[in-house]
Scaffold this motif. Structure first.
Motif, PDB file in Angstrom:
ATOM      1  N   GLN A  37     -11.701  -3.858   2.509  1.00 22.60           N
ATOM      2  CA  GLN A  37     -11.549  -4.071   1.059  1.00 22.60           C
ATOM      3  C   GLN A  37     -11.053  -2.802   0.372  1.00 22.60           C
ATOM      4  N   GLY A  38     -11.575  -1.652   0.804  1.00 19.23           N
ATOM      5  CA  GLY A  38     -11.128  -0.394   0.218  1.00 19.23           C
ATOM      6  C   GLY A  38      -9.645  -0.160   0.442  1.00 19.23           C
ATOM      7  N   ALA A  39      -9.127  -0.539   1.625  1.00 17.69           N
ATOM      8  CA  ALA A  39      -7.700  -0.378   1.908  1.00 17.69           C
ATOM      9  C   ALA A  39      -6.861  -1.312   1.046  1.00 17.69           C
ATOM     10  N   MET A  40      -7.337  -2.532   0.842  1.00 19.50           N
ATOM     11  CA  MET A  40      -6.599  -3.468  -0.015  1.00 19.50           C
ATOM     12  C   MET A  40      -6.532  -2.942  -1.450  1.00 19.50           C
ATOM     13  N   ALA A  41      -7.651  -2.406  -1.935  1.00 17.68           N
ATOM     14  CA  ALA A  41      -7.661  -1.834  -3.286  1.00 17.68           C
ATOM     15  C   ALA A  41      -6.762  -0.600  -3.359  1.00 17.68           C
ATOM     16  N   SER A  42      -6.772   0.237  -2.308  1.00 14.50           N
ATOM     17  CA  SER A  42      -5.923   1.431  -2.288  1.00 14.50           C
ATOM     18  C   SER A  42      -4.448   1.062  -2.275  1.00 14.50           C
ATOM     19  N   ALA A  43      -4.104   0.014  -1.518  1.00 13.07           N
ATOM     20  CA  ALA A  43      -2.707  -0.420  -1.449  1.00 13.07           C
ATOM     21  C   ALA A  43      -2.202  -0.845  -2.821  1.00 13.07           C
ATOM     22  N   LEU A  44      -2.989  -1.649  -3.526  1.00  8.78           N
ATOM     23  CA  LEU A  44      -2.556  -2.114  -4.847  1.00  8.78           C
ATOM     24  C   LEU A  44      -2.563  -0.981  -5.869  1.00  8.78           C
ATOM     25  N   MET A  45      -3.518  -0.056  -5.729  1.00  4.41           N
ATOM     26  CA  MET A  45      -3.521   1.107  -6.621  1.00  4.41           C
ATOM     27  C   MET A  45      -2.268   1.944  -6.405  1.00  4.41           C
ATOM     28  N   GLY A  46      -1.917   2.182  -5.143  1.00 10.19           N
ATOM     29  CA  GLY A  46      -0.726   2.962  -4.849  1.00 10.19           C
ATOM     30  C   GLY A  46       0.538   2.305  -5.352  1.00 10.19           C
ATOM     31  N   PHE A  47       0.618   0.993  -5.200  1.00 13.48           N
ATOM     32  CA  PHE A  47       1.800   0.277  -5.669  1.00 13.48           C
ATOM     33  C   PHE A  47       1.861   0.275  -7.186  1.00 13.48           C
ATOM     34  N   GLY A  48       0.697   0.224  -7.826  1.00 17.18           N
ATOM     35  CA  GLY A  48       0.668   0.305  -9.280  1.00 17.18           C
ATOM     36  C   GLY A  48       1.110   1.667  -9.787  1.00 17.18           C
ATOM     37  N   LEU A  49       0.808   2.720  -9.034  1.00 17.55           N
ATOM     38  CA  LEU A  49       1.191   4.076  -9.438  1.00 17.55           C
ATOM     39  C   LEU A  49       2.644   4.398  -9.135  1.00 17.55           C
ATOM     40  N   GLY A  50       3.130   3.968  -7.968  1.00 19.25           N
ATOM     41  CA  GLY A  50       4.442   4.404  -7.512  1.00 19.25           C
ATOM     42  C   GLY A  50       5.485   3.331  -7.345  1.00 19.25           C
ATOM     43  N   GLY A  51       5.109   2.060  -7.489  1.00 20.48           N
ATOM     44  CA  GLY A  51       6.096   1.003  -7.292  1.00 20.48           C
ATOM     45  C   GLY A  51       6.653   1.030  -5.878  1.00 20.48           C
ATOM     46  N   VAL A  52       7.940   0.806  -5.743  1.00 20.86           N
ATOM     47  CA  VAL A  52       8.581   0.771  -4.433  1.00 20.86           C
ATOM     48  C   VAL A  52       8.486   2.124  -3.734  1.00 20.86           C
ATOM     49  N   SER A  53       8.327   3.193  -4.496  1.00 18.50           N
ATOM     50  CA  SER A  53       8.125   4.508  -3.887  1.00 18.50           C
ATOM     51  C   SER A  53       6.911   4.497  -2.964  1.00 18.50           C
ATOM     52  N   PHE A  54       5.915   3.688  -3.317  1.00 20.27           N
ATOM     53  CA  PHE A  54       4.716   3.637  -2.483  1.00 20.27           C
ATOM     54  C   PHE A  54       5.020   3.028  -1.119  1.00 20.27           C
ATOM     55  N   LEU A  55       5.992   2.134  -1.046  1.00 21.02           N
ATOM     56  CA  LEU A  55       6.370   1.568   0.250  1.00 21.02           C
ATOM     57  C   LEU A  55       6.960   2.654   1.142  1.00 21.02           C
ATOM     58  N   ALA A  56       7.743   3.564   0.543  1.00 19.53           N
ATOM     59  CA  ALA A  56       8.256   4.697   1.317  1.00 19.53           C
ATOM     60  C   ALA A  56       7.110   5.600   1.763  1.00 19.53           C
ATOM     61  N   ALA A  57       6.120   5.793   0.891  1.00 16.92           N
ATOM     62  CA  ALA A  57       4.947   6.587   1.259  1.00 16.92           C
ATOM     63  C   ALA A  57       4.180   5.911   2.392  1.00 16.92           C
ATOM     64  N   MET A  58       4.107   4.593   2.363  1.00 17.67           N
ATOM     65  CA  MET A  58       3.461   3.851   3.448  1.00 17.67           C
ATOM     66  C   MET A  58       4.169   4.087   4.773  1.00 17.67           C
ATOM     67  N   LEU A  59       5.493   4.145   4.741  1.00 12.79           N
ATOM     68  CA  LEU A  59       6.251   4.377   5.976  1.00 12.79           C
ATOM     69  C   LEU A  59       5.942   5.764   6.548  1.00 12.79           C
ATOM     70  N   VAL A  60       5.880   6.771   5.675  1.00  8.74           N
ATOM     71  CA  VAL A  60       5.539   8.123   6.127  1.00  8.74           C
ATOM     72  C   VAL A  60       4.127   8.136   6.714  1.00  8.74           C
ATOM     73  N   ALA A  61       3.178   7.482   6.029  1.00 10.47           N
ATOM     74  CA  ALA A  61       1.802   7.434   6.517  1.00 10.47           C
ATOM     75  C   ALA A  61       1.711   6.717   7.855  1.00 10.47           C
TER      76      ALA A  61
END
Length: 464
Positions: A37-61
């Motif tokens: 659940q924490g990961a699901m909340a973190s994913a949506l928080m990250g997408f809310g902060l960075g938009g598509v940029s967060f998908l690039a951050a996900m790739l790096v991670a």
């Protein structure tokens, strides 16, 4: 990559047990421990902060997590024992860092991480069924039931894990795909229009912060390693399971985030305590309560089930090596499971769950999770040290492009750990907590190694 010229069947050093874990269950373990659940909340928080940029951050991670998987694959197949990181580290750099890395990186993280998950379950149930259920009751019953079922053996664990994880994956896929394909109502689309679809995260210099947030979506695949003696064909399956799981997790969260962008505003994704509940409600309305319940409960149950199976086996292996109390190595006479370790872990998870307020456990979890990243750094160091000290040791799996993945992993984990705090105001408190946790664990480990084991702190174990 697999070293086919030297690969041999892995010899078990533990008491023989039923080989009950197949590839499907291995995937369920790797994915089930990560998607919480924490990961699901973190994913949506990250997408809310960075938009598509967060998908690039996900790739790096995900690439950093791949480096972690490579190191753990090489180490686990070099020393196929339940002790995992403790075993690898004692061979490379000594018993003191071995004990510190496991207790700070896994036992403490499990203690606070599972408590946080149980608190989220309690919050979910109180939100969905207000005043219908007593607080704390259902999460404690889940914890007790999963501890008991883990004592009954790996075959029971495997069946449970498959059900939990694949139900969770199905629920998240249904929500993400439906939100992405189904057009939102005009009012919902207008509210969600504030999502940052550009590269704002990269332009304003906060991309590293997004990577730090995305890292929590990919940590935990190595929890399959302590179960190596229960796995069929570990030489081939352990690396493949971890690599494939990381790919599944990336696709799952990418779909989930893109779907959420059609239904939720950036404010909702960054401020709601349970943003995935808002997403399900937006997509399915009241009819989605069942899906939301399945997502939350199965995510938590799969994680608790995996940790109760893996961490007690780490403690059991450490007890066999003299690094923990001997009682932790005690196994059930019929089911051959580390039942004392399972009960111990369940107990230390229940204590903070009952005592800590939900508002405070976030601080505890960030500090403990940062120490988890330090454990990854230790694993990378282990690989590099053992390559130099034991070049002729059998390695069924050898890290490709060595030592680049290890160097990248050390730098990446260190940078993420340094930026793990979500706000500057919280940084001091987080690192104070981390220092206290590591200090206590280090003091206990120092006393244990010097006076109980009577060995040098950084004296490597030269036995094969």
């Amino acid at each position: 990559m697999l070293d086919t010229t030297t690969a041999k069947p892995v010899a078990s050093t533990d008491v023989p047990v039923r080989q009950a874990i197949g590839f499907k269950t291995m995937i369920a373990v790797c994915v089930g421990c990560v998607v919480v659940q924490g990961a699901m909340a973190s994913a949506l928080m990250g997408f809310g902060l960075g938009g598509v940029s967060f998908l690039a951050a996900m790739l790096v991670a995900a690439l950093l997590a791949l480096c972690n998987a490579m190191s753990f694959s090489e180490l686990s197949l070099m020393y196929p024992q339940a002790g995992t990181l403790a075993t690898y580290t004692q061979k490379a750099i000594g018993h003191f860092p071995a004990i510190v890395s496991v207790f700070s990186g896994y036992v403490v993280v499990a203690m606070f991480g599972l408590s946080a998950e149980l608190l989220l379950v309690d919050a979910l149930l109180q939100t969905l069924f207000p005043e219908a259920l007593p607080p704390h009751l259902v999460p404690l019953l889940l914890l007790g039931a999963l501890a008991l079922l883990n004592i009954l053996g790996t075959d029971v664990f495997a069946k449970l894990q498959n059900v939990f994880t694949f139900a969770m994956i199905a629920a998240i896929l249904i929500v993400g795909a439906t939100a992405l394909i189904q057009p939102a109502t005009p009012s919902v689309a207008e509210a969600a229009a504030g999502i940052g679809w550009g590269a704002g995260g990269i332009v304003d210099g906060s991309f590293i912060g997004l990577v730090a947030l995305a890292m929590w979506l990919f940590v935990g695949c190595e929890f399959i390693c302590p179960m190596i003696n229960d796995i069929r064909q570990p030489e081939k399956r352990i690396p493949r399971a971890m690599f494939l799981s990381l790919g599944i997790i990336f696709v799952l969260f990418m779909l989930f985030c893109l779907g959420a962008g059609h239904y939720l505003s950036s404010e909702t994704m960054t401020t709601s305590p349970l943003p995935y509940l808002d997403l399900v409600d937006g997509v399915f309305g009241q009819a989605g309560l069942i899906i939301a319940t399945v997502m939350g409960l199965t995510a938590t149950c799969s994680t608790v089930n995996t940790v109760l199976a893996s961490v007690p086996r780490m403690l059991s292996g450490m007890a066999d090596n003299g690094q923990a109390f001997g009682i932790m190595g005690k196994r059930h006479p019929r089911y051959n499971t580390p039942w004392v370790g399972i009960l111990f872990l369940a107990a230390i998870v229940a204590i903070p769950f009952l005592l800590v307020k939900p508002d405070n456990i976030v601080i505890l979890l960030i500090g403990a999770s940062t120490s988890w990243l330090l454990a990854y750094i230790v694993a990378h160091v282990d690989v590099m040290v053992l390559r130099r000290r034991r070049p002729g040791h059998r390695r069924p799996y050898r890290t490709p492009f060595y030592p680049l993945p290890q160097l990248l992993g050390i730098v990446g984990m260190g940078y993420v750990a340094a930026n793990a705090s979500p706000s500057p105001d919280m940084t001091g408190l987080v690192y104070t907590l981390l220092g206290v946790v590591l200090g206590i664990v280090s003091l206990i480990a120092l006393i244990w190694v010097k006076f109980k084991m009577k060995k040098g702190l950084f004296e490597p174990d030269i036995s094969e």
